[in-house]
Design a protein around this motif. Structure first.
Motif, mmCIF file in Angstrom:
data_model
loop_
_atom_site.group_PDB
_atom_site.id
_atom_site.type_symbol
_atom_site.label_atom_id
_atom_site.label_comp_id
_atom_site.label_asym_id
_atom_site.label_seq_id
_atom_site.Cartn_x
_atom_site.Cartn_y
_atom_site.Cartn_z
ATOM 1 N N GLU A 1 0.713 -1.147 -0.092
ATOM 2 C CA GLU A 1 0.074 0.094 0.108
ATOM 3 C C GLU A 1 0.955 1.123 -0.011
ATOM 4 N N THR B 1 2.710 4.789 -1.698
ATOM 5 C CA THR B 1 2.312 5.720 -2.565
ATOM 6 C C THR B 1 2.828 5.833 -3.901
ATOM 7 N N GLU C 1 5.469 11.195 -7.025
ATOM 8 C CA GLU C 1 4.975 12.541 -7.630
ATOM 9 C C GLU C 1 5.446 12.740 -9.069
ATOM 10 N N HIS D 1 -1.699 9.162 -11.665
ATOM 11 C CA HIS D 1 -2.203 9.306 -10.122
ATOM 12 C C HIS D 1 -1.147 9.683 -9.222
ATOM 13 N N GLU E 1 -1.198 9.293 -4.990
ATOM 14 C CA GLU E 1 -2.148 8.520 -4.440
ATOM 15 C C GLU E 1 -1.616 7.149 -4.112
ATOM 16 N N ARG E 2 -2.506 6.487 -3.076
ATOM 17 C CA ARG E 2 -1.912 5.316 -2.488
ATOM 18 C C ARG E 2 -2.420 3.920 -3.466
ATOM 19 N N TRP E 3 -1.622 3.155 -3.675
ATOM 20 C CA TRP E 3 -1.991 1.988 -4.400
ATOM 21 C C TRP E 3 -3.146 1.112 -4.042
ATOM 22 N N THR E 4 -4.156 0.648 -4.887
ATOM 23 C CA THR E 4 -5.151 -0.203 -4.535
ATOM 24 C C THR E 4 -5.350 -1.125 -5.667
ATOM 25 N N LEU F 1 -6.596 0.686 -8.619
ATOM 26 C CA LEU F 1 -5.568 1.524 -9.398
ATOM 27 C C LEU F 1 -4.512 0.472 -10.075
#
Length: 353
Positions: A252, A254, A257, A262, A265-268, A271
């Motif tokens: 999980e 990030t 940048e 994305h 954002e934090r990986w799911t 995503l």
């Protein structure tokens, strides 16, 4: 099998309902050790995946511009090749053509970059029977070589086959990839334990060699045609994406940048599926199956790219140690005669050859 299915559906699935899809850092590290034979610095490996992503994306854009000037992304150019690129027509014809790809590789590489026994030179291209895996695969020869090593192409009902995604795949599955490594192990089995040559195989060792083999063919100038090279780079990008997704999702992490996807954002899992679909020429059902694979086998899919890095690191360290005395053919044959090793031991051994 039916009883196991029923238990999975009726007992296991209800018991884990609501549990997270990802395994977390501690469990993931244990799976990495199992599949890769290394205690990996997970954050460094995640950063490496992104560095390879940016390198490959730049190279892909260069090749895509040669094929379809102004293409919005390299995958637009690959979709163009699906319709307008070089194709092989017919199942029998593609089987013969794939055999010629391996025959050419053997003729060009044997004596220059490898020193192959006669029985290792024999490898057959075959069409996979119905019900096989959807992706191409390799089966090694029998212990006595009465059954040869074989590469298998699942046609999935197709009769028209784009060349761009087949050439580097056959370098991976056949020559100089899986066949040269696994057939060599069979050839020298008397010098190895059965464990080293068969059941003890570390996934990242074998898949890393096969990916190294693809890169070697690029280094040697076999992939100068823009179509074939873009297909090779697309396959490499898939392996880099696996490192990013598999580690990022299970830990999980990030998204950096400087990512065009994305950032911050934090990986799911959702995503991850979107990212893979946007950076691959593979169809949607393949992408979905890949995510199922990553969630079901944490740490396995990263072994291709990290295994390739181990092989490249071992080669470079051996070259530095030997200097002008370094001979790539000698190194290749010694490296292919080690039997299977985890990545930590692999780098140590390869650097001493």
């Amino acid at each position: 099998v039916a009883a196991l299915r029923d238990w999975m559906r009726d007992v296991y699935a209800p018991a884990i309902e609501g549990a997270p899809d990802v395994v977390g850092r501690e469990r993931y590290a244990r799976w990495v050790r199992y599949f890769n034979g290394t205690d990996l610095d997970l954050d460094e490996a995640y950063a490496y995946g992104w560095s390879e992503y940016h390198r490959l994306l730049g190279e892909m854009r260069t090749e895509a511009e040669k094929i379809l000037p102004g293409a919005a992304t390299p995958w637009v150019a690959l979709a163009h090749l699906d319709e307008h690129g070089t194709h092989i027509e017919g199942v029998d014809e593609v089987q013969r053509w794939l055999q010629s790809v391996m025959d050419e590789a053997i003729e060009k590489l044997d004596g220059t970059h490898f020193d192959l026994a006669e029985r290792v030179r024999r490898v057959e291209s075959r069409i996979a029977p119905p019900g096989s895996a959807a992706a191409p695969y390799y089966t090694p020869p029998s212990d006595d070589f009465s059954r040869p090593g074989c590469t298998w192409l699942p046609t999935m009902g197709q009769t028209r086959f784009p060349v761009y995604d087949l050439v580097s795949t056959w370098y991976h599955e056949g020559v100089p990839g899986h066949h040269l490594q696994l057939a060599q192990w069979k050839h020298i089995a008397g010098n190895l334990s059965r464990y080293q040559a068969s059941v003890g195989m570390v996934s990242a060792n074998a898949e890393g060699w096969a990916l190294y083999a693809e890169r070697l063919m690029d280094e040697l100038g076999f992939l100068t045609d823009p179509e074939r090279r873009l297909g090779y780079l697309d396959a490499q990008m898939m392996r880099a994406a696996r490192v990013i997704i598999d580690i990022g999702m299970h830990l999980e992490l990030t998204i950096p940048e400087d990512s065009p996807f994305h950032p911050g954002e934090r990986w799911t899992p959702e995503l991850a599926q979107e990212f893979f679909g946007a950076h691959s020429s593979r169809p949607a059902d393949f992408v979905e199956s890949e995510l199922t694979r990553y969630l079901s086998m944490p740490g396995q899919a990263i072994g291709y790219k990290l295994g390739e890095r181990a092989w490249l690191t071992g080669r470079e360290q051996a070259r530095e140690r030997r200097g002008d005395a370094f001979d790539l053919k000698t190194w290749h044959m010694a490296a292919l005669s080690q039997g299977s090793l985890g990545l930590d031991d692999l780098v140590d051994e390869l650097s001493q050859l």
